[in-house]
Design a protein around this motif. Structure first.
Motif, PDB file in Angstrom:
ATOM      1  N   VAL A   1       0.836  -1.206   0.000  1.00  0.00           N
ATOM      2  CA  VAL A   1       0.000   0.000   0.000  1.00  0.00           C
ATOM      3  C   VAL A   1       0.870   1.255   0.000  1.00  0.00           C
ATOM      4  CG1 VAL A   1      -1.585   1.376   1.414  1.00  0.00           C
ATOM      5  CG2 VAL A   1      -2.055  -1.034   1.004  1.00  0.00           C
ATOM      6  N   ARG A   2       1.946   1.224   0.743  1.00  0.00           N
ATOM      7  CA  ARG A   2       2.851   2.372   0.768  1.00  0.00           C
ATOM      8  C   ARG A   2       3.455   2.578  -0.618  1.00  0.00           C
ATOM      9  NH1 ARG A   2       8.250   2.990   1.547  1.00  0.00           N
ATOM     10  NH2 ARG A   2       8.928   4.961   2.505  1.00  0.00           N
ATOM     11  N   ASP A   3       3.834   1.459  -1.237  1.00  0.00           N
ATOM     12  CA  ASP A   3       4.420   1.498  -2.566  1.00  0.00           C
ATOM     13  C   ASP A   3       3.432   2.051  -3.591  1.00  0.00           C
ATOM     14  OD1 ASP A   3       6.875   0.889  -3.644  1.00  0.00           O
ATOM     15  OD2 ASP A   3       6.042  -0.828  -4.730  1.00  0.00           O
ATOM     16  N   LEU A   4       2.187   1.567  -3.503  1.00  0.00           N
ATOM     17  CA  LEU A   4       1.134   2.019  -4.429  1.00  0.00           C
ATOM     18  C   LEU A   4       0.894   3.511  -4.257  1.00  0.00           C
ATOM     19  CD1 LEU A   4      -1.230   1.290  -6.397  1.00  0.00           C
ATOM     20  CD2 LEU A   4      -2.647   1.007  -4.381  1.00  0.00           C
TER      21      LEU A   4
ATOM     22  N   MET B   1       0.724  10.036  -4.262  1.00  0.00           N
ATOM     23  CA  MET B   1      -0.169  10.475  -3.178  1.00  0.00           C
ATOM     24  C   MET B   1       0.454  10.277  -1.802  1.00  0.00           C
ATOM     25  SD  MET B   1      -3.784   8.994  -4.353  1.00  0.00           S
ATOM     26  CE  MET B   1      -4.534   9.400  -5.914  1.00  0.00           C
ATOM     27  N   TYR B   2       1.727   9.946  -1.773  1.00  0.00           N
ATOM     28  CA  TYR B   2       2.377   9.748  -0.483  1.00  0.00           C
ATOM     29  C   TYR B   2       2.426  11.077   0.253  1.00  0.00           C
ATOM     30  CZ  TYR B   2       5.876   8.245   2.895  1.00  0.00           C
ATOM     31  OH  TYR B   2       6.544   7.938   4.043  1.00  0.00           O
ATOM     32  N   ASN B   3       2.164  11.035   1.555  1.00  0.00           N
ATOM     33  CA  ASN B   3       2.172  12.246   2.367  1.00  0.00           C
ATOM     34  C   ASN B   3       1.127  13.265   1.922  1.00  0.00           C
ATOM     35  OD1 ASN B   3       3.071  13.739   4.509  1.00  0.00           O
ATOM     36  ND2 ASN B   3       4.743  14.711   3.386  1.00  0.00           N
TER      37      ASN B   3
ATOM     38  N   PHE C   1      -3.780   5.308  13.976  1.00  0.00           N
ATOM     39  CA  PHE C   1      -2.409   5.768  14.174  1.00  0.00           C
ATOM     40  C   PHE C   1      -1.461   5.104  13.184  1.00  0.00           C
ATOM     41  CE2 PHE C   1       1.669   5.012  16.534  1.00  0.00           C
ATOM     42  CZ  PHE C   1       2.142   6.295  16.450  1.00  0.00           C
ATOM     43  N   PHE C   2      -1.654   3.818  12.963  1.00  0.00           N
ATOM     44  CA  PHE C   2      -0.700   3.068  12.148  1.00  0.00           C
ATOM     45  C   PHE C   2      -0.583   3.642  10.739  1.00  0.00           C
ATOM     46  CE2 PHE C   2       0.443  -0.418   9.273  1.00  0.00           C
ATOM     47  CZ  PHE C   2       1.672  -0.744   9.811  1.00  0.00           C
ATOM     48  N   TRP C   3      -1.716   3.793  10.042  1.00  0.00           N
ATOM     49  CA  TRP C   3      -1.641   4.261   8.657  1.00  0.00           C
ATOM     50  C   TRP C   3      -1.208   5.705   8.588  1.00  0.00           C
ATOM     51  CZ3 TRP C   3      -1.055   0.809   5.202  1.00  0.00           C
ATOM     52  CH2 TRP C   3      -1.520  -0.477   5.443  1.00  0.00           C
ATOM     53  N   ALA C   4      -1.547   6.473   9.616  1.00  0.00           N
ATOM     54  CA  ALA C   4      -1.088   7.854   9.649  1.00  0.00           C
ATOM     55  C   ALA C   4       0.441   7.905   9.675  1.00  0.00           C
ATOM     56  CB  ALA C   4      -1.668   8.564  10.857  1.00  0.00           C
ATOM     57  N   THR C   5       1.076   7.016  10.432  1.00  0.00           N
ATOM     58  CA  THR C   5       2.540   7.044  10.477  1.00  0.00           C
ATOM     59  C   THR C   5       3.145   6.462   9.205  1.00  0.00           C
ATOM     60  OG1 THR C   5       2.397   5.023  11.742  1.00  0.00           O
ATOM     61  CG2 THR C   5       2.988   6.963  12.960  1.00  0.00           C
ATOM     62  N   VAL C   6       2.441   5.511   8.571  1.00  0.00           N
ATOM     63  CA  VAL C   6       3.015   4.883   7.381  1.00  0.00           C
ATOM     64  C   VAL C   6       2.881   5.791   6.161  1.00  0.00           C
ATOM     65  CG1 VAL C   6       2.753   2.952   5.771  1.00  0.00           C
ATOM     66  CG2 VAL C   6       2.709   2.537   8.218  1.00  0.00           C
ATOM     67  N   LEU C   7       1.753   6.481   6.033  1.00  0.00           N
ATOM     68  CA  LEU C   7       1.483   7.203   4.784  1.00  0.00           C
ATOM     69  C   LEU C   7       1.680   8.710   4.856  1.00  0.00           C
ATOM     70  CD1 LEU C   7      -1.637   5.243   3.444  1.00  0.00           C
ATOM     71  CD2 LEU C   7       0.739   4.975   2.782  1.00  0.00           C
ATOM     72  N   THR C   8       1.903   9.262   6.039  1.00  0.00           N
ATOM     73  CA  THR C   8       2.177  10.707   6.099  1.00  0.00           C
ATOM     74  C   THR C   8       3.423  10.943   6.946  1.00  0.00           C
ATOM     75  OG1 THR C   8       0.812  11.035   8.070  1.00  0.00           O
ATOM     76  CG2 THR C   8      -0.257  11.374   5.954  1.00  0.00           C
TER      77      THR C   8
ATOM     78  N   TYR D   1      -5.358  12.883   0.766  1.00  0.00           N
ATOM     79  CA  TYR D   1      -6.206  12.016  -0.064  1.00  0.00           C
ATOM     80  C   TYR D   1      -5.603  10.637  -0.253  1.00  0.00           C
ATOM     81  CZ  TYR D   1      -3.315  14.647  -3.417  1.00  0.00           C
ATOM     82  OH  TYR D   1      -2.268  15.282  -4.040  1.00  0.00           O
ATOM     83  N   GLY D   2      -4.255  10.542  -0.225  1.00  0.00           N
ATOM     84  CA  GLY D   2      -3.632   9.223  -0.293  1.00  0.00           C
ATOM     85  C   GLY D   2      -4.061   8.379   0.898  1.00  0.00           C
ATOM     86  N   LEU D   3      -4.045   8.998   2.072  1.00  0.00           N
ATOM     87  CA  LEU D   3      -4.444   8.298   3.294  1.00  0.00           C
ATOM     88  C   LEU D   3      -5.941   7.991   3.268  1.00  0.00           C
ATOM     89  CD1 LEU D   3      -3.569   7.304   6.063  1.00  0.00           C
ATOM     90  CD2 LEU D   3      -3.739   9.628   6.927  1.00  0.00           C
ATOM     91  N   ALA D   4      -6.739   8.984   2.823  1.00  0.00           N
ATOM     92  CA  ALA D   4      -8.194   8.788   2.811  1.00  0.00           C
ATOM     93  C   ALA D   4      -8.589   7.678   1.837  1.00  0.00           C
ATOM     94  CB  ALA D   4      -8.901  10.097   2.443  1.00  0.00           C
ATOM     95  N   LEU D   5      -7.934   7.608   0.679  1.00  0.00           N
ATOM     96  CA  LEU D   5      -8.279   6.556  -0.292  1.00  0.00           C
ATOM     97  C   LEU D   5      -8.085   5.180   0.309  1.00  0.00           C
ATOM     98  CD1 LEU D   5      -7.011   7.441  -3.875  1.00  0.00           C
ATOM     99  CD2 LEU D   5      -9.342   7.034  -3.077  1.00  0.00           C
ATOM    100  N   PHE D   6      -6.956   4.982   0.994  1.00  0.00           N
ATOM    101  CA  PHE D   6      -6.751   3.673   1.613  1.00  0.00           C
ATOM    102  C   PHE D   6      -7.843   3.399   2.646  1.00  0.00           C
ATOM    103  CE2 PHE D   6      -5.574   1.200   5.244  1.00  0.00           C
ATOM    104  CZ  PHE D   6      -5.361  -0.017   4.632  1.00  0.00           C
ATOM    105  N   HIS D   7      -8.120   4.390   3.497  1.00  0.00           N
ATOM    106  CA  HIS D   7      -9.134   4.182   4.539  1.00  0.00           C
ATOM    107  C   HIS D   7     -10.494   3.847   3.929  1.00  0.00           C
ATOM    108  CE1 HIS D   7      -6.842   4.902   8.054  1.00  0.00           C
ATOM    109  NE2 HIS D   7      -6.619   6.176   7.847  1.00  0.00           N
ATOM    110  N   ILE D   8     -10.853   4.553   2.843  1.00  0.00           N
ATOM    111  CA  ILE D   8     -12.134   4.269   2.192  1.00  0.00           C
ATOM    112  C   ILE D   8     -12.175   2.802   1.788  1.00  0.00           C
ATOM    113  CG2 ILE D   8     -13.515   4.681   0.115  1.00  0.00           C
ATOM    114  CD1 ILE D   8     -12.598   7.605   0.242  1.00  0.00           C
TER     115      ILE D   8
END
Lengths: 295, 281
Positions: free
Chosen positions: B131-134, B140-142, B216-223, B145-152
């Motif tokens: 997911v980080r790679d994608l 969309m890293y950092n 918290f996890f995805w927030a640290t990984v994607l931003t 919307y990159g984070l929101a797309l994954f969450h959606i």
């Protein structure tokens, strides 16, 4: 075209409704699972070219002490986290009364679940803090000697689990409160006339009726225990000396932190965690599948 | 009712119970109360070792300090930027998928359904590297919307389970009657099913809001930067800077906890209805 649509509308429609959600879920969840398994056979720093190394990552895992520490901690998490189920049930029974203000009491008991685990972690860090933390002082008062829970490799994992149990018990409690609300009153009265009370009543009459709640409580507790990452990261960052690591945290540390970008090795750890979780997930799915097809 | 209603017992026991409940609540919320109290304690109190007593003054300036000296406001705005689109996106997608899986019979129906359910339980770490790679390769890293797309995408799993079961509990005769009348399938969805789904939409909105706000996890990984980090990740990095400044850590914690807590108290009925779905048969 229109005739074809009319004739097949009900066959095509479900797939049109499914398409956007299914597409997103495939891209972000299902396919990445297989990609991770694939990556676990490579040596990759996340930037340069990935090099195929076969099972070397897994062979390295077998000899990795940190991996065993994490695995052991995961087992401790899983076992102790299950305490949330009886504890939640006890609180639910305690609170299942109608005195004035009870609704507010119930919501306040549920409170910890609404708060972010990051905040829960900070609260408990303060609670355990050496010299001035409430818990530290309590221990000092009881035993004459305070213990810095989060700095002691013997207690650190238990300290973090206690923090995790706090919101988890709240969650289980609300599940059981809803369940108790729906227990058939005539059965309880009938059992009461037959002289059942206390433990026997709970065990033979109430618990069987609470089975759906118990199932969900067990599912969310197992998943919660194996997902534990936030609290470890916030409260100790895996320390002291890596003694509070769990697999989810160790994976992150290997793949993405200052210790280096070892994506392949991290992926291998994730695959192990995934395999453990799959045992439970298959069980849950099997039970749900049975309920679905029986209907 | 179980246990036996307290009103049937003797008066002293009733009084005892009425005292026991608030005492238990006090003990239960002790860590929270401690932090709330610390957040309004002047720094001088901490320096003098007054950790538990009443604060010598109510220091709301701790909150002002947090806002003035740190990007806390930015973090909170970032959280809203991630959370609100996720709520809208995940609920939209899952209304569609839930409808498809609840109303139509087709051979792979249960397989698709259980794929959503199972995907919802997997550990995040098995998704992390791809997911980080994608997200990186989509540029969309950092970004929010990159984070929101994954969450959606991820929340669609849980929401589909919820929506499908909810629609399945609606009377199927409604749909059959509409079909007999020759109403098109999408009109059935839009004009018959959606209006009935209001309680489910309300319940899921508050739940997803809380889940995503607290992630918290995805927030640290994607931003990575203060301009995009949600409040959980922000609080974690502030905690690293505020070594032992517990009055600031506490004020920051309370701020980060506030939106989901307000959401919970405003929408309590929906929140609990959502969480306990399936806990009764």
């Amino acid at each position: 075209m229109s005739a074809l649509w009319k004739a097949n509308q009900r066959r095509i429609a479900p797939w049109l409704f499914l398409a956007p959600g299914l597409f997103m879920f495939m891209i972000y969840v299902i396919i990445p699972i297989f990609q991770s398994i694939w990556v676990s056979f490579y040596d990759w720093d996340g930037l340069g070219a990935a090099r195929w190394i076969g099972t070397a990552n897994y062979i390295e895992l077998v000899d990795d002490d940190a991996f065993y520490t994490s695995l052991k901690n995961n087992v401790i998490w899983l076992v102790l986290y299950m305490l949330a189920v009886p504890a939640g049930l006890m609180i639910a029974i305690f609170l299942n009364q109608t005195i004035s203000g009870m609704r507010l009491y119930k919501s306040l008991f549920f409170f910890p679940f609404v708060i972010s685990q990051v905040v829960v972690g900070l609260m408990f860090s303060w609670f355990y803090a050496p010299n001035f933390g409430l818990f530290y002082n309590l221990l000092e008062w009881l035993t004459g000697k305070g213990t810095a829970v989060l700095a002691d490799d013997r207690y650190v994992t238990y300290g973090i689990i206690a923090a995790g149990l706090w919101p988890q018990i709240a969650y289980v409690m609300i599940l059981y409160l809803t369940g108790l609300n729906n227990v058939a009153p005539d059965q309880v009265e009938a059992a009461r006339l037959d002289g059942a009370k206390g433990w026997r009543m709970l065990w033979y009459v109430i618990l069987p009726q609470l089975r759906p709640a118990t199932f969900i409580a067990v599912v969310v507790t197992v998943i919660g225990a194996l997902r534990s990452f936030d609290l470890v990261s916030i409260m100790t960052n895996g320390g002291p000396y890596g003694s509070s690591r769990v697999l989810s945290f160790y994976m992150y540390e290997q793949a993405l932190s200052e210790y280096g970008y070892r994506m392949g090795y991290g992926a291998a750890i994730a695959v192990v965690l995934f395999a453990i979780m799959m045992i439970f997930i298959s069980g849950f799915i099997w039970k749900m599948w049975r309920d679905e097809t029986e209907r | 009712m179980f246990p036996r209603p307290i009103t049937q017992l003797s008066a002293p026991i009733q009084t005892l119970y009425k005292i026991a409940v608030p005492v238990a609540l006090f003990l239960w919320l002790l860590p929270l109360l401690g932090v709330a109290l610390t957040s309004v304690r002047p720094a001088s109190d901490l320096a003098q070792g007054n950790y538990f007593g009443m604060p010598s003054a109510l220091a709301f300036e701790n909150y002002a300090l947090v806002f003035k000296n740190t990007p806390m406001l930015q973090y909170m705005l970032n959280s809203f930027w991630v959370t609100i689109p996720t709520v809208i996106g995940a609920i939209t997608l899952s209304c569609l998928t839930g409808f498809a899986l609840a109303i139509y019979r087709f051979p792979s129906n249960l397989i698709v359904f259980f794929m959503f359910v199972a995907g919802n339980f997997v550990p995040f770490q098995i998704l992390m590297v791809p997911v980080r790679d994608l997200t990186l390769s989509l540029g969309m890293y950092n970004t929010w919307y990159g984070l929101a797309l994954f969450h959606i995408a991820f929340q669609t799993g849980f929401c589909t389970l919820f929506m499908r079961n909810f629609i399945k509990s609606l009377p199927f005769e409604l749909i059959e009657a509409a079909r007999v009348e020759g109403v098109a399938e999408w009109r059935i969805f839009w004009f018959i099913v959606i209006p009935l789904m209001r309680p489910a939409i309300a319940a899921l909105s508050v739940l997803v809001f809380t889940f995503i706000w607290n992630d918290f996890f995805w927030a640290t990984v994607l931003t990575t930067s203060a301009a995009t980090q949600p409040v959980t990740a922000g609080l974690s990095s502030l905690n690293g800077q505020w070594i032992a400044q517990w009055h600031l850590v506490s004020a920051g914690s309370i701020l980060a906890a506030l939106p989901p807590v307000l959401m919970f108290f405003l929408m309590q009925r929906h929140f609990i209805a959502g969480l306990t779905l399936g806990a009764v048969k």
